[in-house]
Scaffold this motif. Structure first.
Motif, PDB file in Angstrom:
ATOM      1  N   LYS A 267      33.003  26.701  86.786  1.00 32.51           N
ATOM      2  CA  LYS A 267      33.572  27.002  85.419  1.00 32.51           C
ATOM      3  C   LYS A 267      33.557  26.161  84.723  1.00 32.51           C
ATOM      4  O   LYS A 267      34.765  25.219  85.115  1.00 32.51           O
ATOM      5  N   SER A 268      33.179  26.271  84.040  1.00 33.20           N
ATOM      6  CA  SER A 268      33.074  25.674  82.749  1.00 33.20           C
ATOM      7  C   SER A 268      34.018  25.910  81.496  1.00 33.20           C
ATOM      8  O   SER A 268      33.581  27.430  80.664  1.00 33.20           O
ATOM      9  N   VAL A 269      34.311  25.289  80.822  1.00 30.24           N
ATOM     10  CA  VAL A 269      35.475  26.062  79.519  1.00 30.24           C
ATOM     11  C   VAL A 269      34.933  24.399  78.475  1.00 30.24           C
ATOM     12  O   VAL A 269      35.110  23.366  78.703  1.00 30.24           O
ATOM     13  N   GLY A 270      35.204  25.560  76.887  1.00 36.37           N
ATOM     14  CA  GLY A 270      34.493  24.431  75.616  1.00 36.37           C
ATOM     15  C   GLY A 270      36.212  25.121  74.506  1.00 36.37           C
ATOM     16  O   GLY A 270      36.050  26.661  74.948  1.00 36.37           O
ATOM     17  N   VAL A 271      36.545  24.712  74.249  1.00 37.24           N
ATOM     18  CA  VAL A 271      37.614  25.125  72.507  1.00 37.24           C
ATOM     19  C   VAL A 271      36.788  24.267  72.289  1.00 37.24           C
ATOM     20  O   VAL A 271      36.502  23.507  71.636  1.00 37.24           O
TER      21      VAL A 271
ATOM     22  N   VAL B  79      32.683  29.710  77.676  1.00 34.95           N
ATOM     23  CA  VAL B  79      33.218  30.032  78.808  1.00 34.95           C
ATOM     24  C   VAL B  79      31.904  30.732  79.768  1.00 34.95           C
ATOM     25  O   VAL B  79      31.044  30.672  79.430  1.00 34.95           O
ATOM     26  N   ALA B  80      31.117  29.314  80.912  1.00 33.06           N
ATOM     27  CA  ALA B  80      29.857  29.094  81.124  1.00 33.06           C
ATOM     28  C   ALA B  80      30.381  29.045  82.612  1.00 33.06           C
ATOM     29  O   ALA B  80      31.186  28.723  83.294  1.00 33.06           O
TER      30      ALA B  80
ATOM     31  N   TYR C  32      29.262  12.375  87.244  1.00 31.62           N
ATOM     32  CA  TYR C  32      28.404  12.402  86.785  1.00 31.62           C
ATOM     33  C   TYR C  32      27.402  13.389  86.499  1.00 31.62           C
ATOM     34  O   TYR C  32      27.127  14.536  85.387  1.00 31.62           O
ATOM     35  N   LYS C  33      26.782  12.922  87.282  1.00 24.53           N
ATOM     36  CA  LYS C  33      25.442  13.997  88.159  1.00 24.53           C
ATOM     37  C   LYS C  33      25.856  14.997  88.301  1.00 24.53           C
ATOM     38  O   LYS C  33      25.527  16.486  87.954  1.00 24.53           O
ATOM     39  N   ARG C  34      26.986  15.877  89.029  1.00 25.82           N
ATOM     40  CA  ARG C  34      27.500  16.522  89.170  1.00 25.82           C
ATOM     41  C   ARG C  34      28.653  17.581  87.569  1.00 25.82           C
ATOM     42  O   ARG C  34      27.871  18.822  87.681  1.00 25.82           O
ATOM     43  N   GLU C  35      28.792  16.299  87.157  1.00 21.62           N
ATOM     44  CA  GLU C  35      29.685  16.948  85.774  1.00 21.62           C
ATOM     45  C   GLU C  35      28.861  17.768  84.918  1.00 21.62           C
ATOM     46  O   GLU C  35      29.275  18.515  83.624  1.00 21.62           O
ATOM     47  N   LEU C  36      28.032  16.601  84.714  1.00 21.47           N
ATOM     48  CA  LEU C  36      27.564  16.619  83.647  1.00 21.47           C
ATOM     49  C   LEU C  36      26.106  18.493  82.930  1.00 21.47           C
ATOM     50  O   LEU C  36      26.371  19.133  82.310  1.00 21.47           O
ATOM     51  N   LEU C  37      25.760  18.474  83.756  1.00 21.32           N
ATOM     52  CA  LEU C  37      25.649  19.948  84.222  1.00 21.32           C
ATOM     53  C   LEU C  37      25.636  21.215  83.351  1.00 21.32           C
ATOM     54  O   LEU C  37      26.333  22.294  82.626  1.00 21.32           O
ATOM     55  N   CYS C  38      27.197  20.111  84.251  1.00 23.70           N
ATOM     56  CA  CYS C  38      28.215  21.947  83.752  1.00 23.70           C
ATOM     57  C   CYS C  38      28.597  22.100  82.421  1.00 23.70           C
ATOM     58  O   CYS C  38      29.585  22.819  82.034  1.00 23.70           O
ATOM     59  N   LEU C  39      29.076  20.394  81.760  1.00 23.68           N
ATOM     60  CA  LEU C  39      29.233  20.211  80.617  1.00 23.68           C
ATOM     61  C   LEU C  39      28.001  20.834  79.657  1.00 23.68           C
ATOM     62  O   LEU C  39      28.497  21.263  78.173  1.00 23.68           O
ATOM     63  N   LEU C  40      26.990  21.172  79.591  1.00 22.76           N
ATOM     64  CA  LEU C  40      25.704  21.011  79.168  1.00 22.76           C
ATOM     65  C   LEU C  40      25.682  22.563  79.003  1.00 22.76           C
ATOM     66  O   LEU C  40      24.956  22.936  78.002  1.00 22.76           O
TER      67      LEU C  40
ATOM     68  N   THR D 198      40.430  26.701  82.213  1.00 21.73           N
ATOM     69  CA  THR D 198      39.455  25.963  82.970  1.00 21.73           C
ATOM     70  C   THR D 198      39.639  26.815  84.697  1.00 21.73           C
ATOM     71  O   THR D 198      39.622  27.346  85.320  1.00 21.73           O
ATOM     72  N   LYS D 199      41.212  26.259  85.386  1.00 23.50           N
ATOM     73  CA  LYS D 199      41.168  27.150  86.028  1.00 23.50           C
ATOM     74  C   LYS D 199      41.952  28.474  86.979  1.00 23.50           C
ATOM     75  O   LYS D 199      42.236  28.917  87.813  1.00 23.50           O
TER      76      LYS D 199
END
Length: 167
Positions: free
Chosen positions: A16-20, A34-35, A49-57, A164-165
């Motif tokens: 679960k990716s979240v942005g505020v 949320v995505a 970063y390879k795992r996390e970057l896709l989620c952030l994008l 996020t959690k």
């Protein structure tokens, strides 16, 4: 507007990716994004970063780049004194070096003391480790110091972590 990002991974491999979205002095988000990702890459030591970057994008693509002054991430921009990129650096590069990235890390990363600035918030004796690219480190550190909240973690970043959690 500033966009703060975080990701929570679940045991089943989903995330679960979240942005505020907020302005500097805001104590509440202007918008929460949320995505969900049904599947993420495996964690590879040294290549987080390879795992996390896709989620952030997945969150970044929901926002107009023209509206963003900066992006705040949970982590480092650089992983060492030689300025090898961490998650924040790779995000900056992926966004064509157009949006400044501020990294806010809760733990010290060995061999990385020249590219970070320690800040203390509230009454905490434990620092936050700030790094940045596309923005002067002192400016980025002042920004995080000025964010509302009386504790070590700025209120909006703590709220982001909580969202996020949540299920």
């Amino acid at each position: 507007m500033i966009l703060a990002l975080d990701v929570h991974y679940k045991d089943d491999g989903s995330a679960k990716s979240v942005g505020v979205l907020f302005n500097l002095k805001d104590s509440q988000p202007k918008e929460i994004l949320v995505a969900y990702l049904e599947e993420t890459d495996e964690y590879i030591p040294g290549e987080f970063y390879k795992r996390e970057l896709l989620c952030l994008l997945k969150i970044v693509e929901k926002v107009s780049m023209h509206d963003l002054e900066a992006i705040v991430i949970d982590g480092y921009v650089y992983i060492d004194n030689e300025k090898r990129f961490g998650l924040g650096g790779y995000l900056w590069q992926t966004l064509n070096e157009q949006i400044p990235i501020i990294g806010v890390a809760k733990n010290f990363y060995h061999g990385n003391n020249e590219t970070v600035k320690q800040i203390y918030r509230g009454k905490s004796k434990k620092p936050l480790y700030i790094s940045s690219v596309g923005l002067e480190l002192d400016t980025a550190s002042d920004f995080i110091t000025q964010m509302p909240g009386e504790f070590r973690i700025p209120h909006l970043l703590k709220q982001l972590d909580t969202i996020t959690k949540e299920k």
